[in-house]
Design a protein around this motif. Sequence first.
Motif, PDB file in Angstrom:
ATOM      1  N   ALA A 299       0.831  -1.208   0.000  1.00 47.89           N
ATOM      2  CA  ALA A 299       0.000   0.000   0.000  1.00 47.89           C
ATOM      3  C   ALA A 299       0.866   1.259   0.000  1.00 47.89           C
ATOM      4  O   ALA A 299       0.549   2.246  -0.658  1.00 47.89           O
ATOM      5  N   ALA A 300       1.996   1.212   0.736  1.00 46.74           N
ATOM      6  CA  ALA A 300       2.895   2.371   0.770  1.00 46.74           C
ATOM      7  C   ALA A 300       3.509   2.629  -0.605  1.00 46.74           C
ATOM      8  O   ALA A 300       3.606   3.779  -1.049  1.00 46.74           O
ATOM      9  N   THR A 301       3.921   1.563  -1.288  1.00 42.70           N
ATOM     10  CA  THR A 301       4.493   1.744  -2.627  1.00 42.70           C
ATOM     11  C   THR A 301       3.447   2.261  -3.609  1.00 42.70           C
ATOM     12  O   THR A 301       3.744   3.074  -4.476  1.00 42.70           O
ATOM     13  N   PHE A 302       2.202   1.781  -3.459  1.00 46.72           N
ATOM     14  CA  PHE A 302       1.132   2.238  -4.348  1.00 46.72           C
ATOM     15  C   PHE A 302       0.800   3.700  -4.092  1.00 46.72           C
ATOM     16  O   PHE A 302       0.609   4.479  -5.022  1.00 46.72           O
ATOM     17  N   GLU A 303       0.763   4.086  -2.809  1.00 44.90           N
ATOM     18  CA  GLU A 303       0.417   5.473  -2.462  1.00 44.90           C
ATOM     19  C   GLU A 303       1.457   6.457  -2.971  1.00 44.90           C
ATOM     20  O   GLU A 303       1.125   7.555  -3.427  1.00 44.90           O
ATOM     21  N   THR A 304       2.732   6.069  -2.890  1.00 44.56           N
ATOM     22  CA  THR A 304       3.802   6.978  -3.315  1.00 44.56           C
ATOM     23  C   THR A 304       4.136   6.844  -4.797  1.00 44.56           C
ATOM     24  O   THR A 304       4.884   7.671  -5.330  1.00 44.56           O
ATOM     25  N   GLY A 305       3.624   5.801  -5.454  1.00 44.89           N
ATOM     26  CA  GLY A 305       3.924   5.612  -6.874  1.00 44.89           C
ATOM     27  C   GLY A 305       5.318   5.100  -7.127  1.00 44.89           C
ATOM     28  O   GLY A 305       5.872   5.299  -8.203  1.00 44.89           O
ATOM     29  N   VAL A 306       5.891   4.420  -6.143  1.00 37.84           N
ATOM     30  CA  VAL A 306       7.245   3.862  -6.281  1.00 37.84           C
ATOM     31  C   VAL A 306       7.102   2.388  -6.631  1.00 37.84           C
ATOM     32  O   VAL A 306       6.602   1.599  -5.824  1.00 37.84           O
ATOM     33  N   GLY A 307       7.528   1.991  -7.817  1.00 38.79           N
ATOM     34  CA  GLY A 307       7.380   0.609  -8.250  1.00 38.79           C
ATOM     35  C   GLY A 307       8.717  -0.063  -8.477  1.00 38.79           C
ATOM     36  O   GLY A 307       9.778   0.548  -8.368  1.00 38.79           O
ATOM     37  N   GLY A 308       8.655  -1.368  -8.782  1.00 34.92           N
ATOM     38  CA  GLY A 308       9.865  -2.117  -9.093  1.00 34.92           C
ATOM     39  C   GLY A 308      10.718  -2.457  -7.896  1.00 34.92           C
ATOM     40  O   GLY A 308      11.901  -2.753  -8.032  1.00 34.92           O
ATOM     41  N   LEU A 309      10.144  -2.443  -6.679  1.00 35.30           N
ATOM     42  CA  LEU A 309      10.911  -2.778  -5.491  1.00 35.30           C
ATOM     43  C   LEU A 309      11.003  -4.288  -5.321  1.00 35.30           C
ATOM     44  O   LEU A 309      10.089  -5.033  -5.691  1.00 35.30           O
ATOM     45  N   HIS A 310      12.112  -4.732  -4.725  1.00 35.21           N
ATOM     46  CA  HIS A 310      12.281  -6.159  -4.433  1.00 35.21           C
ATOM     47  C   HIS A 310      11.252  -6.576  -3.371  1.00 35.21           C
ATOM     48  O   HIS A 310      10.938  -5.800  -2.457  1.00 35.21           O
ATOM     49  N   PRO A 311      10.686  -7.801  -3.472  1.00 37.06           N
ATOM     50  CA  PRO A 311       9.688  -8.231  -2.484  1.00 37.06           C
ATOM     51  C   PRO A 311      10.166  -8.136  -1.042  1.00 37.06           C
ATOM     52  O   PRO A 311       9.381  -7.799  -0.141  1.00 37.06           O
ATOM     53  N   GLU A 312      11.441  -8.414  -0.783  1.00 35.08           N
ATOM     54  CA  GLU A 312      11.957  -8.322   0.583  1.00 35.08           C
ATOM     55  C   GLU A 312      11.943  -6.877   1.073  1.00 35.08           C
ATOM     56  O   GLU A 312      11.687  -6.612   2.255  1.00 35.08           O
ATOM     57  N   LEU A 317       9.359  -2.577   4.386  1.00 36.01           N
ATOM     58  CA  LEU A 317       8.533  -1.372   4.491  1.00 36.01           C
ATOM     59  C   LEU A 317       7.285  -1.654   5.312  1.00 36.01           C
ATOM     60  O   LEU A 317       6.870  -0.827   6.139  1.00 36.01           O
ATOM     61  N   GLY A 318       6.685  -2.829   5.104  1.00 38.68           N
ATOM     62  CA  GLY A 318       5.507  -3.195   5.892  1.00 38.68           C
ATOM     63  C   GLY A 318       5.817  -3.330   7.370  1.00 38.68           C
ATOM     64  O   GLY A 318       4.991  -2.986   8.228  1.00 38.68           O
ATOM     65  N   ARG A 319       7.024  -3.812   7.703  1.00 43.18           N
ATOM     66  CA  ARG A 319       7.427  -3.933   9.114  1.00 43.18           C
ATOM     67  C   ARG A 319       7.510  -2.563   9.782  1.00 43.18           C
ATOM     68  O   ARG A 319       7.320  -2.444  10.998  1.00 43.18           O
ATOM     69  N   LEU A 320       7.810  -1.530   8.991  1.00 42.17           N
ATOM     70  CA  LEU A 320       7.891  -0.185   9.561  1.00 42.17           C
ATOM     71  C   LEU A 320       6.538   0.299  10.075  1.00 42.17           C
ATOM     72  O   LEU A 320       6.486   1.264  10.847  1.00 42.17           O
ATOM     73  N   LYS A 321       5.447  -0.348   9.657  1.00 42.47           N
ATOM     74  CA  LYS A 321       4.121   0.014  10.161  1.00 42.47           C
ATOM     75  C   LYS A 321       4.053  -0.173  11.673  1.00 42.47           C
ATOM     76  O   LYS A 321       3.309   0.545  12.367  1.00 42.47           O
ATOM     77  N   PHE A 322       4.815  -1.114  12.187  1.00 41.39           N
ATOM     78  CA  PHE A 322       4.785  -1.418  13.619  1.00 41.39           C
ATOM     79  C   PHE A 322       5.975  -0.813  14.356  1.00 41.39           C
ATOM     80  O   PHE A 322       6.225  -1.132  15.499  1.00 41.39           O
ATOM     81  N   ARG A 323       6.742   0.030  13.672  1.00 43.07           N
ATOM     82  CA  ARG A 323       7.937   0.656  14.272  1.00 43.07           C
ATOM     83  C   ARG A 323       7.656   2.124  14.509  1.00 43.07           C
ATOM     84  O   ARG A 323       7.037   2.797  13.688  1.00 43.07           O
ATOM     85  N   THR A 324       8.074   2.627  15.655  1.00 39.72           N
ATOM     86  CA  THR A 324       7.879   4.037  15.970  1.00 39.72           C
ATOM     87  C   THR A 324       9.213   4.684  16.292  1.00 39.72           C
ATOM     88  O   THR A 324      10.165   4.019  16.712  1.00 39.72           O
ATOM     89  N   SER A 325       9.293   6.003  16.088  1.00 42.75           N
ATOM     90  CA  SER A 325      10.466   6.786  16.447  1.00 42.75           C
ATOM     91  C   SER A 325       9.968   8.051  17.139  1.00 42.75           C
ATOM     92  O   SER A 325       9.321   8.889  16.519  1.00 42.75           O
ATOM     93  N   TYR A 326      10.233   8.147  18.422  1.00 41.14           N
ATOM     94  CA  TYR A 326       9.694   9.245  19.240  1.00 41.14           C
ATOM     95  C   TYR A 326       8.167   9.295  19.149  1.00 41.14           C
ATOM     96  O   TYR A 326       7.569  10.357  19.129  1.00 41.14           O
ATOM     97  N   GLY A 327       7.550   8.104  19.045  1.00 40.94           N
ATOM     98  CA  GLY A 327       6.103   8.056  18.955  1.00 40.94           C
ATOM     99  C   GLY A 327       5.565   8.245  17.561  1.00 40.94           C
ATOM    100  O   GLY A 327       4.366   8.113  17.340  1.00 40.94           O
TER     101      GLY A 327
END
Length: 514
Positions: A299-312, A317-327
């Motif tokens: 969803a993040a790649t689709f929203e930003t229009g960034v394509g051609g990324l490796h599946p890993e 990027l999906g793991r960053l959904k559960f990561r916070t920095s200073y909240g």
Amino acid sequence: MDRIIIPIIVGLVTLLIGMGIGYIIRKNIAEAKIRTAEEAAAKILIDAKKEAETRNKEALLEAKDEILRLRTEADRENKERRNDIQRQEKRLQQKEESLDKKLETIERQEDNLHKTEQEISRRLEKVKAMHDEKIKELETISGLTTAEAKQILLNSIEDEIRHEAAIMVRDIEQQAKEEGEKRAREVISTAIQRVAADHVSETTVSVVPLPNEEMKGRIIGREGRNIRTLETLTGIDLIIDDTPEAVILSGFDPVRREVARVALEKLILDGRIHPARIEEMVEKSKVEVEKRVWDEGEAATFETGVGGLHPEIIKMLGRLKFRTSYGQNVLQHSVEVAHLAGIMASELGADVTLAKRGGLLHDLGKAIDHEVEGSHVAIGADIAKKFRENDAVIHCIAAHHGDIEIKSIEAALVQAADAISAARPGARRETLEFYIKRLQKLEEIADSFEGVEKSFAIQAGREIRIIVKPDKIDDLAAARFARDIAKKIESELEYPGQIKVVIIRETRVVDYAK
């Protein structure tokens, strides 16, 4: 008496005769059946042989047909190859003829050029002779040699040009500075207005509500076996304290914490809580969370229009959904940085696609920085290299905190967009007062060392630049000096990530024109 015996004897004789006849009849019938069966078996055997022969003949015919088909295809392919070779030979022959013609043309042109060069050389010699003659006449008239006249002229021109160049440089610098600041304010304000995102502070722990207090005992289990099983399978600590009707999940890995939360909610809803059921629910939750991780990254790649990324990379990027920095949610922050960098690149005429890609991936290392040693900048750059990202994108990742020198406008835009996103009101939980105190403490630690002339905390507290007195700190001592300051910062200051310590030692010579 005889009347009774005779019928009995007759009956017995008749019975014996009947039994004999029956035996003979049954024997004949059995023999007939055996003969019939033998004939049927012989017939089946003959039919089977005939069928086998027929099948063998059919298989042989099919094999011959297949061989014929393969041979025909091979002949066709060979014919096509021969035709291709003939066509290639024809093209090569045409090229050779064309090259021969071109070579002849070039040879003629070379001959013409050689003649022209000879003519030019003759004319140059004539001009040179005339020039030398005129120079001698001028030297006789002026009373100066050529070198002396040249030096006088050069000195005069040099003084005049230096004065004009200094004035021009000063004007250009002033104009460029004013226009640059104005343009930068316009670009940044436009980008901020077009990407106005809401921010919600998030924590590093998860709270699971319970339907009642009795559920805490069921989660703990007999002699604590349930809670131990859940903690062992997920790697997350369960804190069951006096908080009414709630369980707190604590752990450094946000994805594991999410798995533990989903599994615990499923167990509470199901009601059956025992080690085997816990193991089953944890496995189901892992599959569910992995799918959610993929969906969030996609969803993040689709929203930003960034394509051609490796599946890993998409998974990280999906793991960053559960990561916070200073909240601040890191995935939302990365998406916002991509949009900001893309808008500013569009305003400045830079590569929008590259700026967006670098902005989306700039914090990629935070997905696994709790598992791998090093800063998230270095980890992110290594991940991008591993999955063969563009060198320009890797540079954007490596330079977004100033760890290396910025060499492209897109990297500068990613750095600026990162700072803008983090500086939005409410984006980060750290208060302004605490932030300023941390910067002041950082400078105080550096100033406490003897030989420091001045220190500056920059890059939002991620770097401290220290100007030392050159007469007290030499080049050899500078490395040890930086290490001592770094150790003191580690022992006395709490900070996220890492702080870069830079020692600047320079000797200046000043003189005044009176």
